[in-house]
Motif scaffolding. Structure first.
Motif, PDB file in Angstrom:
ATOM      1  N   ILE A  41       1.002  -1.101  -0.277  1.00 27.37           N
ATOM      2  CA  ILE A  41      -0.213   0.226   0.138  1.00 27.37           C
ATOM      3  C   ILE A  41       0.540   1.162   0.058  1.00 27.37           C
ATOM      4  O   ILE A  41       0.699   2.325  -0.416  1.00 27.37           O
ATOM      5  N   SER A  42       1.965   1.073   0.456  1.00 22.13           N
ATOM      6  CA  SER A  42       2.693   2.311   0.565  1.00 22.13           C
ATOM      7  C   SER A  42       3.590   2.950  -1.061  1.00 22.13           C
ATOM      8  O   SER A  42       3.593   3.703  -1.032  1.00 22.13           O
ATOM      9  N   TYR A  43       3.166   1.674  -1.791  1.00 23.67           N
ATOM     10  CA  TYR A  43       3.431   2.419  -3.262  1.00 23.67           C
ATOM     11  C   TYR A  43       2.694   2.481  -3.653  1.00 23.67           C
ATOM     12  O   TYR A  43       2.967   3.700  -4.981  1.00 23.67           O
ATOM     13  N   LEU A 247     -12.933  -0.108   1.528  1.00 22.08           N
ATOM     14  CA  LEU A 247     -13.792  -0.619   1.952  1.00 22.08           C
ATOM     15  C   LEU A 247     -13.292  -1.924   1.495  1.00 22.08           C
ATOM     16  O   LEU A 247     -14.061  -3.187   2.314  1.00 22.08           O
ATOM     17  N   ARG A 248     -12.242  -2.932   0.664  1.00 21.87           N
ATOM     18  CA  ARG A 248     -12.331  -4.351   0.442  1.00 21.87           C
ATOM     19  C   ARG A 248     -11.375  -4.808   1.234  1.00 21.87           C
ATOM     20  O   ARG A 248     -11.699  -5.536   1.654  1.00 21.87           O
ATOM     21  N   THR A 249     -10.332  -4.154   2.104  1.00 18.36           N
ATOM     22  CA  THR A 249      -9.223  -4.637   2.311  1.00 18.36           C
ATOM     23  C   THR A 249      -9.265  -4.088   4.711  1.00 18.36           C
ATOM     24  O   THR A 249      -8.667  -4.924   5.066  1.00 18.36           O
ATOM     25  N   GLU A 250     -10.527  -2.844   4.309  1.00 20.83           N
ATOM     26  CA  GLU A 250     -10.326  -3.224   5.936  1.00 20.83           C
ATOM     27  C   GLU A 250     -12.118  -3.227   5.974  1.00 20.83           C
ATOM     28  O   GLU A 250     -12.317  -3.481   7.898  1.00 20.83           O
ATOM     29  N   LEU A 251     -12.678  -2.810   5.521  1.00 22.73           N
ATOM     30  CA  LEU A 251     -14.464  -2.566   6.351  1.00 22.73           C
ATOM     31  C   LEU A 251     -15.079  -4.372   5.401  1.00 22.73           C
ATOM     32  O   LEU A 251     -15.747  -4.913   5.530  1.00 22.73           O
ATOM     33  N   SER A 371      -1.226   3.276   6.834  1.00 26.92           N
ATOM     34  CA  SER A 371       0.577   2.333   7.187  1.00 26.92           C
ATOM     35  C   SER A 371       0.771   2.604   8.699  1.00 26.92           C
ATOM     36  O   SER A 371       1.029   1.824   8.582  1.00 26.92           O
ATOM     37  N   LEU A 372       0.961   3.862   9.168  1.00 29.92           N
ATOM     38  CA  LEU A 372       1.874   3.660  10.334  1.00 29.92           C
ATOM     39  C   LEU A 372       0.393   3.450  11.589  1.00 29.92           C
ATOM     40  O   LEU A 372       0.533   3.128  12.408  1.00 29.92           O
ATOM     41  N   TYR A 373      -1.299   3.665  11.122  1.00 30.10           N
ATOM     42  CA  TYR A 373      -2.417   3.854  12.424  1.00 30.10           C
ATOM     43  C   TYR A 373      -2.980   2.043  11.875  1.00 30.10           C
ATOM     44  O   TYR A 373      -3.793   1.604  12.262  1.00 30.10           O
ATOM     45  N   GLY A 374      -2.925   1.865  10.323  1.00 36.32           N
ATOM     46  CA  GLY A 374      -3.500   0.062   9.930  1.00 36.32           C
ATOM     47  C   GLY A 374      -4.706   0.416   9.337  1.00 36.32           C
ATOM     48  O   GLY A 374      -5.031  -0.323   9.802  1.00 36.32           O
ATOM     49  N   SER A 375      -5.359   1.729   9.479  1.00 32.06           N
ATOM     50  CA  SER A 375      -6.937   2.230   9.188  1.00 32.06           C
ATOM     51  C   SER A 375      -6.584   3.021   8.211  1.00 32.06           C
ATOM     52  O   SER A 375      -5.810   3.847   8.041  1.00 32.06           O
ATOM     53  N   PHE A 376      -7.399   3.202   7.333  1.00 30.20           N
ATOM     54  CA  PHE A 376      -7.869   4.701   6.408  1.00 30.20           C
ATOM     55  C   PHE A 376      -8.800   5.515   7.254  1.00 30.20           C
ATOM     56  O   PHE A 376      -8.873   6.577   6.477  1.00 30.20           O
ATOM     57  N   VAL A 377     -10.009   5.210   8.498  1.00 30.05           N
ATOM     58  CA  VAL A 377     -10.504   5.974   9.190  1.00 30.05           C
ATOM     59  C   VAL A 377      -9.296   7.898   9.080  1.00 30.05           C
ATOM     60  O   VAL A 377     -10.758   9.032   9.366  1.00 30.05           O
ATOM     61  N   GLY A 378      -8.316   7.359   9.866  1.00 24.62           N
ATOM     62  CA  GLY A 378      -7.586   8.983  10.190  1.00 24.62           C
ATOM     63  C   GLY A 378      -7.424   9.958   8.780  1.00 24.62           C
ATOM     64  O   GLY A 378      -7.777  10.260   8.392  1.00 24.62           O
ATOM     65  N   VAL A 379      -7.311   9.636   7.199  1.00 29.76           N
ATOM     66  CA  VAL A 379      -7.732   9.594   5.872  1.00 29.76           C
ATOM     67  C   VAL A 379      -9.058  10.548   5.765  1.00 29.76           C
ATOM     68  O   VAL A 379      -8.695  11.109   5.961  1.00 29.76           O
ATOM     69  N   TYR A 380     -10.164   9.638   6.338  1.00 29.53           N
ATOM     70  CA  TYR A 380     -11.361  10.758   5.427  1.00 29.53           C
ATOM     71  C   TYR A 380     -11.592  11.254   7.052  1.00 29.53           C
ATOM     72  O   TYR A 380     -12.897  12.730   6.383  1.00 29.53           O
ATOM     73  N   CYS A 381     -11.425  11.727   7.971  1.00 24.28           N
ATOM     74  CA  CYS A 381     -11.127  12.196   9.206  1.00 24.28           C
ATOM     75  C   CYS A 381     -10.699  13.801   9.266  1.00 24.28           C
ATOM     76  O   CYS A 381     -10.725  14.664   9.089  1.00 24.28           O
ATOM     77  N   ALA A 382      -8.821  13.892   8.412  1.00 24.98           N
ATOM     78  CA  ALA A 382      -8.585  14.546   8.093  1.00 24.98           C
ATOM     79  C   ALA A 382      -9.409  15.393   6.466  1.00 24.98           C
ATOM     80  O   ALA A 382      -9.330  16.603   6.125  1.00 24.98           O
ATOM     81  N   ILE A 383     -10.452  14.316   5.332  1.00 26.66           N
ATOM     82  CA  ILE A 383     -10.679  14.848   4.387  1.00 26.66           C
ATOM     83  C   ILE A 383     -12.115  16.149   4.956  1.00 26.66           C
ATOM     84  O   ILE A 383     -12.095  16.734   4.316  1.00 26.66           O
ATOM     85  N   GLY A 384     -12.905  15.483   5.742  1.00 27.11           N
ATOM     86  CA  GLY A 384     -13.929  15.685   6.840  1.00 27.11           C
ATOM     87  C   GLY A 384     -13.608  17.424   7.440  1.00 27.11           C
ATOM     88  O   GLY A 384     -14.602  18.587   6.758  1.00 27.11           O
TER      89      GLY A 384
END
Length: 414
Positions: A41-43, A247-251, A371-384
């Motif tokens: 995922i980092s790549y 959606l596919r890898t985390e949820l 990669s750091l937190y193992g979740s995309f939740v922080g990404v969508y929080c920042a987007i909001g």
């Protein structure tokens, strides 16, 4: 009139190819390409960031080339390069080569969109330009919708390369059609330097204070637009680029369910640009911008607090209503504030550069957070949070100029 409508349709199709295929198909195929080629995922973050770097450089190149070659040639050349790059991806087994091709594809998106202001100003009457830009900005959604039809058919069978072949052939066909129509319409001939409105439909509202030069580029509304484009790239590009992975890898969503959400995003986006463009003519561009940023914030909030059941689909709908129209609202606002095609191309060209920088940084930061937190939740929080900031910047924009057919004086509308 029919020729003008055909030009708008072809521009919409080319945006569908360069944005929908060139940028967002990779986002839908990431899980399948990762399984086949073995990158992490980092790549993905590095490749999408490189793509935004390509967008950034190409936006600068397009702003420089358009006055020299003409918008028609820049747009046609971009379509040819896009088609070639799409056809080369399925031939490659090297992730570095694929990353380079994705960078080229992102660049063609910029070199198609920046000259749009020049070509549309020559092909479409002033009073219809907002609707035309709304339709063209929805082009991405048509590409995304086609992707969502192809991915679930071929990806589960491991045939992700076939998807690239199909969209590559479609893009080449579009480029051929663009060449034929542009040549017939005389769009390969450079326009006069000052020609925001066509000779048949002059814009009577000319702000004499808006003149070319450094003083214009330092005006508050220009700086605000550039800041907004940076934040738009920073927030909305990662929203889509990491959607399938989230959606596919985390949820745990199946490939078919994920493709269904993408299909709904694309389908809604087909009409969102035109509908919001129509609405902006009645409530004002700034009010329409506030509406779309509110939708982005709500969509991100859903993915943060309750991404289960049908709610991700609702978030996709909200995002589609917001994402596709904004790329028509921004150039429409610029065209109303500027008094020449050359001026509009310059301002919008730099805006796209800022958008590319924002997208590059946003994609990289999104991958880093995941990669750091193992979740995309922080990404969508920042987007909001960024969507809220965009709403605040919109309130700082001055009211746009409007056409005053009854007189030769300028009026200002909201």
């Amino acid at each position: 009139m029919r020729m003008n409508a055909l030009i708008v349709v072809l521009l919409t199709a080319l945006v569908a190819a360069t944005y929908g295929f060139g940028i967002y198909l990779f986002a839908q195929l990431v899980p399948d390409m990762r399984a086949s080629l073995g990158f992490d995922i980092s790549y993905v973050g590095a490749m999408t960031a490189a793509g935004q770097f390509g967008f950034l450089v190409s936006a600068l190149l397009a702003a420089w080339l358009t006055p020299k070659l003409g918008g028609g040639w820049v747009i046609f050349g971009s379509g040819v390069v896009c088609g070639g790059a799409l056809l080369l991806i399925p031939l490659s087994h090297n992730v570095l080569v694929i990353g380079a091709l994705l960078t080229v594809l992102a660049g063609t998106a910029a070199t198609v969109f920046v000259p749009m202001v020049d070509v549309l100003s020559r092909a479409v009457a002033y009073r219809y330009r907002g609707m035309a830009m709304g339709l063209v900005s929805s082009g991405t959604s048509y590409g995304v919708f086609i992707n969502s039809l192809l991915v679930p058919v071929y990806a589960p069978q491991g045939q992700w390369r076939t998807v690239w072949w199909i969209v590559g052939v479609l893009t080449v066909m579009i480029a051929v059609a663009v060449f034929c129509v542009f040549k017939r319409a005389g769009l390969f001939v450079k326009a006069p330097p000052l020609a925001l409105s066509s000779g048949r439909d002059p814009d009577p509202c000319v702000d004499a204070t808006l003149t070319m030069g450094k003083s214009l580029l330092m005006r508050p509304w220009v700086l605000t637009i550039w800041s907004m484009n940076f934040l738009i790239g920073f927030s909305t590009f990662p929203f889509q680029n990491y959607l399938s992975s989230y959606l596919r890898t985390e949820l745990g969503f199946a490939v078919e369910s994920t493709a269904h959400i993408w299909a709904v995003i694309g389908f809604v986006g087909m009409f969102a640009g035109l509908a919001v463009g129509w609405l902006s003519d009645r409530i004002g561009l700034r009010a329409a911008m506030l509406l779309v940023y509110l939708n982005v914030a709500l969509a991100a909030l859903i993915f943060v607090v309750h991404p289960v059941g049908y709610w991700p689909l609702v978030a996709g709908i909200l995002f589609a209503i917001a994402f596709y129209p904004i790329f028509g609202l921004i150039p429409a606002y610029v065209s109303k504030m500027a008094n020449s095609a050359a001026l509009a191309v310059t301002v919008f060209g730099v805006a796209n550069i800022m958008q590319g920088v924002g997208g590059m940084i946003g994609n990289y930061c999104g991958a880093l957070l995941a990669s750091l937190y193992g979740s995309f939740v922080g990404v969508y929080c920042a987007i909001g949070i960024v969507a809220v900031l965009l709403g605040g910047l919109t309130l700082r924009l001055p009211k746009e100029r409007v056409v005053c057919p009854a007189s030769n004086s300028c009026a200002v509308g909201d």
